[in-house]
Structure formats: C-alpha cells, structure tokens
Scaffold this motif. Structure first.
Motif, PDB file in Angstrom:
ATOM      1  N   ASP A  38       0.832  -1.207   0.000  1.00  0.00           N
ATOM      2  CA  ASP A  38       0.000   0.000   0.000  1.00  0.00           C
ATOM      3  C   ASP A  38       0.865   1.255   0.000  1.00  0.00           C
ATOM      4  N   VAL A  39       0.652   2.145  -1.005  1.00  0.00           N
ATOM      5  CA  VAL A  39       1.334   3.440  -1.016  1.00  0.00           C
ATOM      6  C   VAL A  39       0.316   4.580  -1.105  1.00  0.00           C
ATOM      7  N   SER A  40      -0.883   4.352  -0.579  1.00  0.00           N
ATOM      8  CA  SER A  40      -1.881   5.415  -0.551  1.00  0.00           C
ATOM      9  C   SER A  40      -1.427   6.524   0.396  1.00  0.00           C
ATOM     10  N   GLU A  87      -6.841   3.210 -10.047  1.00  0.00           N
ATOM     11  CA  GLU A  87      -6.112   3.483 -11.277  1.00  0.00           C
ATOM     12  C   GLU A  87      -4.609   3.420 -11.106  1.00  0.00           C
ATOM     13  N   TYR A  88      -4.125   2.958  -9.960  1.00  0.00           N
ATOM     14  CA  TYR A  88      -2.667   2.944  -9.769  1.00  0.00           C
ATOM     15  C   TYR A  88      -2.195   1.635  -9.145  1.00  0.00           C
ATOM     16  N   LEU A 119      -0.115   8.038  -3.732  1.00  0.00           N
ATOM     17  CA  LEU A 119      -1.325   8.486  -4.394  1.00  0.00           C
ATOM     18  C   LEU A 119      -2.531   8.308  -3.494  1.00  0.00           C
ATOM     19  N   SER A 120      -3.653   8.862  -3.940  1.00  0.00           N
ATOM     20  CA  SER A 120      -4.864   8.860  -3.124  1.00  0.00           C
ATOM     21  C   SER A 120      -5.603   7.526  -3.189  1.00  0.00           C
TER      22      SER A 120
END
Length: 243
Positions: A38-40, A87-88, A119-120
């Motif tokens: 996870d890189v949110s 989308e990512y 990213l979100s």
C-alpha cells in the motif's frame, strides 16, 4: 492520478524501470510470491520507509534464507508491487528467482534504489487483480502461487475487495494479508470492523490463507518476517496472528 498500465510480455509498467521481454521459462520454484504494498496517502513518508525497510531486512534475514533453501526445489520467485487507488498499480521490481543469501541481498539492494510514489485512495481490489496478472505472466513455474497484500485501510476505491479475491482464489491463488493497525482513518472513512477482521472477512482467501496483523508501522518488520517464513515454508498455522 496516474492511470494503470498493464504488463506486456513480461515487461514492467509505465513509471517503473523497463526490462526486456522474457519468454516463459520452465525453471521451477517452490512458490511464486507477489508482495503487494500500500502506497496510498494514509502512508506517510516515515511509514513508507519503515515498510520498505521491513521487506528489505526480512528478505535478507537468515531465517528467511533458510526457509527458501529448505523447500523441495530450494528457490522462490518474488515480485514487488505498489498500489493505491483503482487506477494505480505498479510493478516496482520484476520477477526475481532467489536461492540464497546473495540473491536476497541483490533483491534488497534493488528495492532500496527503486523510486516511490504516493497516491490517493485505497483499492485492495485493484491490487489483487493486478497481482493476479503478475502471477499469470510470471516467467517461472510453481505449484503454489501467493499474493501477500499489506495495507493500513479498507477498500474505498474500485470494485469490492471480495470480488477480486474470489476471482483470484478461483484460479488457485492464495491471498494472505498483513493489515497495519494504525487506527488512522483512510480519507476520514472508518469501517465498522477492526482492520484485521476486515482482512479476514474480505481480503484473504484460498487454502491455508492467513493474516499477520502489525500493531503499527514500527512492528511491521517483525510481522513481515513471521509471515514470509510461513509463506515460503508452506507451514500451517492459525488463520489470524498478531505480531
């Protein structure tokens, strides 16, 4: 927000370092393992560093190396991907065959040098669908195929997590989880269940699927080591553990 690009013929995604296409090999491994991270934006820079360092130190841990070498073939294949909203998804490291400490050190060094994005939103379903694609295109053969998904929030982008989980399990893939219990709501959206119970109900799946919950990012390293040893060795155990 960056749009997702699909893998093509064994290459990697836009935004990652390109590698030449590889033909499908017959070289066997004990397990194909997708590390889905996870890189949110709920993961801040310090937490992201702890997360990556946790994977790097775990993979080079002598106990992990021993588990790799103790398999029937004595090799595993690993790829590392990062994900955020629907989308990512990005393959950060291509598939690599690990047989011992030297391979593990090369893998850890490559991860240390890889760029990171934030990213979100949080799309566990997107991560699972993309992890399934990576497994389908892996250049190695294995009897066991595993997606190891870690994150600190519930699915709030894209289709339901259960939908992607069920599709992966139908293809013989096992999904294990590493929920990070930092009590931080994702974009102010709280869930009625504790995150580890949400992962148990909606994310993990397949024969012998399990999760290891980390109390926070500081305990993440211990959790991933415990989890990798069990995944690589194919050991049975409780469905839910706590680091």
């Amino acid at each position: 927000m960056l749009r997702r690009s699909l893998l093509a013929a064994g290459g990697v995604l836009a935004g990652a370092t390109l590698v030449p296409p590889r033909p499908r090999a017959e070289e066997p491994v004990d397990v194909l393992l997708v590390l889905a991270v996870d890189v949110s934006r709920s993961v801040d820079e310090d937490e992201a560093k702890l997360q990556r360092e946790g994977y790097r130190t775990a993979m080079t841990d002598p106990r992990i190396v021993e588990a790799v070498q103790g398999g029937m073939i004595g090799a595993i294949a690993v790829t590392y991907m990062e994900w955020a909203g629907a989308e990512y998804q990005r393959q950060v490291l291509p598939w690599m065959r690990l047989t011992g400490g030297r391979d593990a050190d090369r893998w850890a060094s490559a991860l240390a040098e890889a760029p990171r994005a934030s990213l979100s939103w949080t799309s566990i379903s997107g991560a699972l669908a993309f992890g399934t694609e990576l497994l389908d295109q892996a250049p190695f053969e294995a009897a066991r195929r595993v997606i190891d998904v870690s994150g600190d929030g519930v699915n709030n982008s894209g289709p339901p997590a259960e939908q992607a989980r069920d599709a992966a399990v139908a293809k013989g893939i096992v999904i294990n989880g590493l929920p990070i219990m930092n009590d931080r709501p994702s974009f102010n959206r709280r869930h009625s269940l504790p995150l580890d119970q949400y992962y148990a109900d909606s994310v993990i799946g397949g024969p012998g699927a399990f999760l290891v919950a980390a109390d926070d990012f500081d305990s993440f390293g211990a959790a991933i080591r415990r989890k990798l040893i069990r995944e690589i060795a194919g050991r049975s155990g409780p469905r839910m553990e706590r680091a």
